[in-house]
Design a protein around this motif. Sequence first.
Motif, mmCIF file in Angstrom:
data_model
loop_
_atom_site.group_PDB
_atom_site.id
_atom_site.type_symbol
_atom_site.label_atom_id
_atom_site.label_comp_id
_atom_site.label_asym_id
_atom_site.label_seq_id
_atom_site.Cartn_x
_atom_site.Cartn_y
_atom_site.Cartn_z
ATOM 1 N N THR A 144 0.849 -1.195 0.000
ATOM 2 C CA THR A 144 0.000 0.000 0.000
ATOM 3 C C THR A 144 0.881 1.239 0.000
ATOM 4 O O THR A 144 1.816 1.348 0.785
ATOM 5 C CB THR A 144 -0.921 0.018 1.230
ATOM 6 O OG1 THR A 144 -0.145 0.105 2.417
ATOM 7 C CG2 THR A 144 -1.757 -1.249 1.282
ATOM 8 N N ALA A 188 -5.411 3.964 1.036
ATOM 9 C CA ALA A 188 -5.631 3.097 2.199
ATOM 10 C C ALA A 188 -7.089 3.085 2.630
ATOM 11 O O ALA A 188 -7.606 2.047 3.065
ATOM 12 C CB ALA A 188 -4.735 3.554 3.363
ATOM 13 N N LEU A 248 -9.174 0.860 0.261
ATOM 14 C CA LEU A 248 -8.280 -0.221 -0.142
ATOM 15 C C LEU A 248 -9.016 -1.362 -0.836
ATOM 16 O O LEU A 248 -8.558 -1.892 -1.849
ATOM 17 C CB LEU A 248 -7.532 -0.744 1.083
ATOM 18 C CG LEU A 248 -6.456 -1.802 0.839
ATOM 19 C CD1 LEU A 248 -5.357 -1.255 -0.064
ATOM 20 C CD2 LEU A 248 -5.865 -2.271 2.169
ATOM 21 N N VAL A 271 1.560 -7.746 3.924
ATOM 22 C CA VAL A 271 1.130 -6.407 3.533
ATOM 23 C C VAL A 271 2.188 -5.404 3.973
ATOM 24 O O VAL A 271 2.613 -5.402 5.133
ATOM 25 C CB VAL A 271 -0.227 -6.028 4.154
ATOM 26 C CG1 VAL A 271 -0.557 -4.566 3.872
ATOM 27 C CG2 VAL A 271 -1.335 -6.930 3.611
ATOM 28 N N CYS A 280 2.977 -1.472 4.544
ATOM 29 C CA CYS A 280 2.348 -0.170 4.745
ATOM 30 C C CYS A 280 3.467 0.792 5.115
ATOM 31 O O CYS A 280 3.724 1.070 6.286
ATOM 32 C CB CYS A 280 1.295 -0.271 5.849
ATOM 33 S SG CYS A 280 0.318 1.230 6.085
ATOM 34 N N ASN A 321 -7.342 -1.612 7.954
ATOM 35 C CA ASN A 321 -7.534 -2.041 6.571
ATOM 36 C C ASN A 321 -6.369 -2.913 6.103
ATOM 37 O O ASN A 321 -6.580 -3.920 5.415
ATOM 38 C CB ASN A 321 -7.687 -0.830 5.652
ATOM 39 C CG ASN A 321 -9.071 -0.212 5.721
ATOM 40 O OD1 ASN A 321 -9.991 -0.788 6.301
ATOM 41 N ND2 ASN A 321 -9.228 0.977 5.150
ATOM 42 N N ALA A 322 -5.155 -2.514 6.470
ATOM 43 C CA ALA A 322 -3.988 -3.318 6.096
ATOM 44 C C ALA A 322 -4.079 -4.714 6.695
ATOM 45 O O ALA A 322 -3.793 -5.719 6.033
ATOM 46 C CB ALA A 322 -2.702 -2.620 6.547
ATOM 47 N N LEU A 325 2.422 -8.049 8.653
ATOM 48 C CA LEU A 325 2.322 -6.638 8.295
ATOM 49 C C LEU A 325 3.659 -5.963 8.538
ATOM 50 O O LEU A 325 4.229 -6.049 9.626
ATOM 51 C CB LEU A 325 1.253 -5.943 9.146
ATOM 52 C CG LEU A 325 1.185 -4.417 9.044
ATOM 53 C CD1 LEU A 325 0.741 -3.979 7.653
ATOM 54 C CD2 LEU A 325 0.249 -3.839 10.103
ATOM 55 N N LEU A 382 5.174 -2.372 8.773
ATOM 56 C CA LEU A 382 4.709 -0.997 8.956
ATOM 57 C C LEU A 382 5.909 -0.076 9.159
ATOM 58 O O LEU A 382 6.725 -0.288 10.061
ATOM 59 C CB LEU A 382 3.797 -0.942 10.178
ATOM 60 C CG LEU A 382 3.122 0.380 10.518
ATOM 61 C CD1 LEU A 382 2.183 0.806 9.410
ATOM 62 C CD2 LEU A 382 2.350 0.245 11.831
#
Length: 256
Positions: A41, A92, A95, A107, A109, A125-126, A136, A138
């Motif tokens: 994203t 985002a 998404l 994912v 982000c 959402n992620a 994830l 981040l």
Amino acid sequence: MSEPMRPRAALRTAVVWEVLQDALERRVKATGRQALDILDTGGGSGNFAVPLARLGHRVTVVDPSPDALFALERRAAEADVADRVRGVQGDARGLFDVAERGGYDVVLCHGVLEYVDDPAEGVRNAVAALRPDGVLSLLAAGLGGAVLARALAGHFTEAKQALDDPDGRWGAGDPVPRRFTADRLTALVEGAGLRVGAVHGVRVFADLVPGVLVDTEPGALDALLKLEAAAAELAAFHSVATQLHVLGETRGTSGA
């Protein structure tokens, strides 16, 4: 599984790459699939997406900028991975207008939460895009790094303002809408239902060291990279890092 990087790029991304590649290797081992499905994203022109595709993974990049997506397409073609990289225009907040809910092993982000209206919604959402066993990655701007940078530049009033401001902004001319502490980022990850696998400080020293020193002193780049790697995991340095990286894992994901 290392990704070749230009010297300057290496200073900015080496720590993130090391953590991310370790997570990818664990997901490959756990799933038995050499090719993972990755959602990036805000992935822009493919700084992470294209190298990930070169490793054999399938990457979907969601970004609001048509220019960035055009650059991504060109970059993927030049790297001969166009069949493994898909760019779609979106953001985002919306998404799932362009990406599959619950469809990705990993994912990314990176550089998104600073700009969204609601960071908590962005993280949720992620996380919702992850498969039951997912990861994830981040990455967001760190508050302490900005305060330190303004102070070292002699802008003491701006440094104090960034320290006091709820969003970590040093003034009207600040190009970054929002910065984070490690505690705030980990709270967002945990609030979205993930467990925190790791927290790293990124660019703890790299943005403070004169570029001419890194470029001209023999061995300086390698030594600085090793220093960054050594300091990245230490909580004492998270508070002065330019960026913070949090690895979030679904509760069923093994390893940390």
